[in-house]
Scaffold this active site. Structure first.
Site, mmCIF file in Angstrom:
data_model
loop_
_atom_site.group_PDB
_atom_site.id
_atom_site.type_symbol
_atom_site.label_atom_id
_atom_site.label_comp_id
_atom_site.label_asym_id
_atom_site.label_seq_id
_atom_site.Cartn_x
_atom_site.Cartn_y
_atom_site.Cartn_z
ATOM 1 N N CYS A 50 0.859 -1.191 0.000
ATOM 2 C CA CYS A 50 0.000 0.000 0.000
ATOM 3 C C CYS A 50 0.889 1.232 0.000
ATOM 4 O O CYS A 50 1.747 1.388 0.865
ATOM 5 C CB CYS A 50 -0.909 -0.013 1.220
ATOM 6 S SG CYS A 50 -1.753 1.558 1.490
ATOM 7 N N CYS B 25 0.690 3.312 3.245
ATOM 8 C CA CYS B 25 1.354 2.630 4.364
ATOM 9 C C CYS B 25 2.868 2.793 4.239
ATOM 10 O O CYS B 25 3.560 3.008 5.245
ATOM 11 C CB CYS B 25 0.983 1.146 4.382
ATOM 12 S SG CYS B 25 -0.655 0.799 5.080
ATOM 13 N N ASP C 292 0.211 16.573 -1.111
ATOM 14 C CA ASP C 292 -0.114 15.788 -2.304
ATOM 15 C C ASP C 292 0.948 16.037 -3.368
ATOM 16 O O ASP C 292 1.400 17.160 -3.573
ATOM 17 C CB ASP C 292 -1.503 16.172 -2.834
ATOM 18 C CG ASP C 292 -2.061 15.156 -3.808
ATOM 19 O OD1 ASP C 292 -3.066 14.494 -3.474
ATOM 20 O OD2 ASP C 292 -1.488 15.022 -4.915
ATOM 21 N N ASN D 168 -12.664 10.571 -1.385
ATOM 22 C CA ASN D 168 -13.179 9.759 -2.489
ATOM 23 C C ASN D 168 -13.235 8.315 -2.014
ATOM 24 O O ASN D 168 -12.230 7.781 -1.544
ATOM 25 C CB ASN D 168 -12.262 9.876 -3.712
ATOM 26 C CG ASN D 168 -12.213 11.296 -4.256
ATOM 27 O OD1 ASN D 168 -13.223 11.989 -4.268
ATOM 28 N ND2 ASN D 168 -11.041 11.732 -4.693
ATOM 29 N N GLY E 181 -13.517 8.101 -7.833
ATOM 30 C CA GLY E 181 -12.170 8.510 -8.218
ATOM 31 C C GLY E 181 -11.101 8.176 -7.210
ATOM 32 O O GLY E 181 -10.006 8.754 -7.245
ATOM 33 N N THR F 42 -8.060 6.546 -6.074
ATOM 34 C CA THR F 42 -6.968 5.842 -6.766
ATOM 35 C C THR F 42 -6.039 5.136 -5.792
ATOM 36 O O THR F 42 -5.398 4.156 -6.165
ATOM 37 C CB THR F 42 -6.144 6.821 -7.635
ATOM 38 O OG1 THR F 42 -5.633 7.867 -6.802
ATOM 39 C CG2 THR F 42 -6.993 7.417 -8.747
ATOM 40 N N HIS G 273 -6.132 3.506 0.479
ATOM 41 C CA HIS G 273 -5.864 3.728 1.909
ATOM 42 C C HIS G 273 -6.623 5.005 2.236
ATOM 43 O O HIS G 273 -6.358 6.062 1.622
ATOM 44 C CB HIS G 273 -4.356 3.868 2.152
ATOM 45 C CG HIS G 273 -3.950 4.089 3.590
ATOM 46 N ND1 HIS G 273 -3.055 3.258 4.256
ATOM 47 C CD2 HIS G 273 -4.290 5.052 4.479
ATOM 48 C CE1 HIS G 273 -2.874 3.708 5.495
ATOM 49 N NE2 HIS G 273 -3.611 4.802 5.652
ATOM 50 N N HIS H 273 -8.072 8.378 2.935
ATOM 51 C CA HIS H 273 -7.397 9.673 3.026
ATOM 52 C C HIS H 273 -8.378 10.795 2.775
ATOM 53 O O HIS H 273 -9.346 10.644 2.026
ATOM 54 C CB HIS H 273 -6.224 9.763 2.041
ATOM 55 C CG HIS H 273 -6.598 9.482 0.620
ATOM 56 N ND1 HIS H 273 -6.750 8.201 0.136
ATOM 57 C CD2 HIS H 273 -6.859 10.305 -0.422
ATOM 58 C CE1 HIS H 273 -7.072 8.239 -1.138
ATOM 59 N NE2 HIS H 273 -7.167 9.505 -1.509
HETATM 60 P P1 5GP Z 1 -7.521 9.808 -4.597
HETATM 61 O O1 5GP Z 1 -7.624 10.025 -6.077
HETATM 62 O O2 5GP Z 1 -7.314 8.350 -4.265
HETATM 63 O O3 5GP Z 1 -8.648 10.430 -3.816
HETATM 64 O O4 5GP Z 1 -6.238 10.600 -4.128
HETATM 65 C C1 5GP Z 1 -4.956 10.074 -4.169
HETATM 66 C C2 5GP Z 1 -4.006 11.249 -4.141
HETATM 67 O O5 5GP Z 1 -2.720 10.747 -3.849
HETATM 68 C C3 5GP Z 1 -3.914 12.004 -5.468
HETATM 69 O O6 5GP Z 1 -4.297 13.361 -5.277
HETATM 70 C C4 5GP Z 1 -2.435 11.863 -5.856
HETATM 71 O O7 5GP Z 1 -1.905 13.042 -6.423
HETATM 72 C C5 5GP Z 1 -1.784 11.531 -4.533
HETATM 73 N N1 5GP Z 1 -0.584 10.719 -4.649
HETATM 74 C C6 5GP Z 1 -0.426 9.602 -5.426
HETATM 75 N N2 5GP Z 1 0.807 9.084 -5.262
HETATM 76 C C7 5GP Z 1 1.436 9.887 -4.359
HETATM 77 C C8 5GP Z 1 2.756 9.866 -3.808
HETATM 78 O O8 5GP Z 1 3.596 8.997 -4.071
HETATM 79 N N3 5GP Z 1 3.054 10.861 -2.931
HETATM 80 C C9 5GP Z 1 2.161 11.838 -2.605
HETATM 81 N N4 5GP Z 1 2.575 12.776 -1.739
HETATM 82 N N5 5GP Z 1 0.918 11.891 -3.105
HETATM 83 C C10 5GP Z 1 0.566 10.926 -3.977
HETATM 84 ZN ZN ZN Z 2 -2.354 1.394 3.656
#
Ligand code: 5GP
Ligand code: ZN
Length: 117
Positions: free
Chosen positions: A3, A6, A29, A84, A90, A92, A95, A97
């Site tokens: 993950c 994690c 982010d 999300n 959406g 992605t 975990h 957040h």
């Molecule tokens: P989701 O689309 O799942 O709601 O948000 C996931 C967020 O994680 C996205 O805004 C993406 O830019 C961010 N993200 C993805 N990979 C990484 C990473 O390796 N480091 C950081 N700091 N943010 C990440």
């Molecule tokens: Zn996790």
């Protein structure tokens, strides 16, 4: 566990930390969509909002206790929190957040829901 968040919490993958306590980790982010774009995550693996229950909800309350502290340290009084949950929304990274967004005047339109472009 494989993950991404994690691994970020464990320090295996670097991140720009903005807040940490026993329950909560918050970091910038990697692809910000606002001047302030912080991800606030529980320090335990909960895949999504659908898996919040009475056993782990303390992490969620600790996250929301941390939010005003993070907002203050980021110098924002006004902000938006987004979660999300699941693919259609959406999500992605699987975990739990919360996106803490601020530093810009944001619009709000229900019309934007359902548009993917
Ligand atoms: P989701 O689309 O799942 O709601 O948000 C996931 C967020 O994680 C996205 O805004 C993406 O830019 C961010 N993200 C993805 N990979 C990484 C990473 O390796 N480091 C950081 N700091 N943010 C990440
Ligand atoms: Zn996790």
């Amino acid at each position: 566990m494989d993950c991404l968040f994690c691994k970020i919490i464990d320090g295996e993958i670097p991140s720009t930390k903005v807040y940490e306590d026993e329950f909560v980790y918050a970091f910038r982010d990697i692809a910000p969509i606002a001047p302030v774009h912080v991800l606030v995550v529980p320090k335990t693996h909960i895949c999504c909002a659908n898996k919040i229950d009475s056993e782990n909800s303390v992490y969620v309350s600790k996250i929301f206790e941390a939010v005003p502290k993070i907002a203050e340290s980021e110098n924002i009084e006004s902000y938006r929190i987004i979660n999300n949950c699941g693919d259609d929304a959406g999500q992605t990274v699987k975990h739990l957040h919360f996106h803490l967004l601020g530093g810009v005047k944001m619009g709000w339109s229900k019309d934007s829901l359902g548009k993917t472009e």
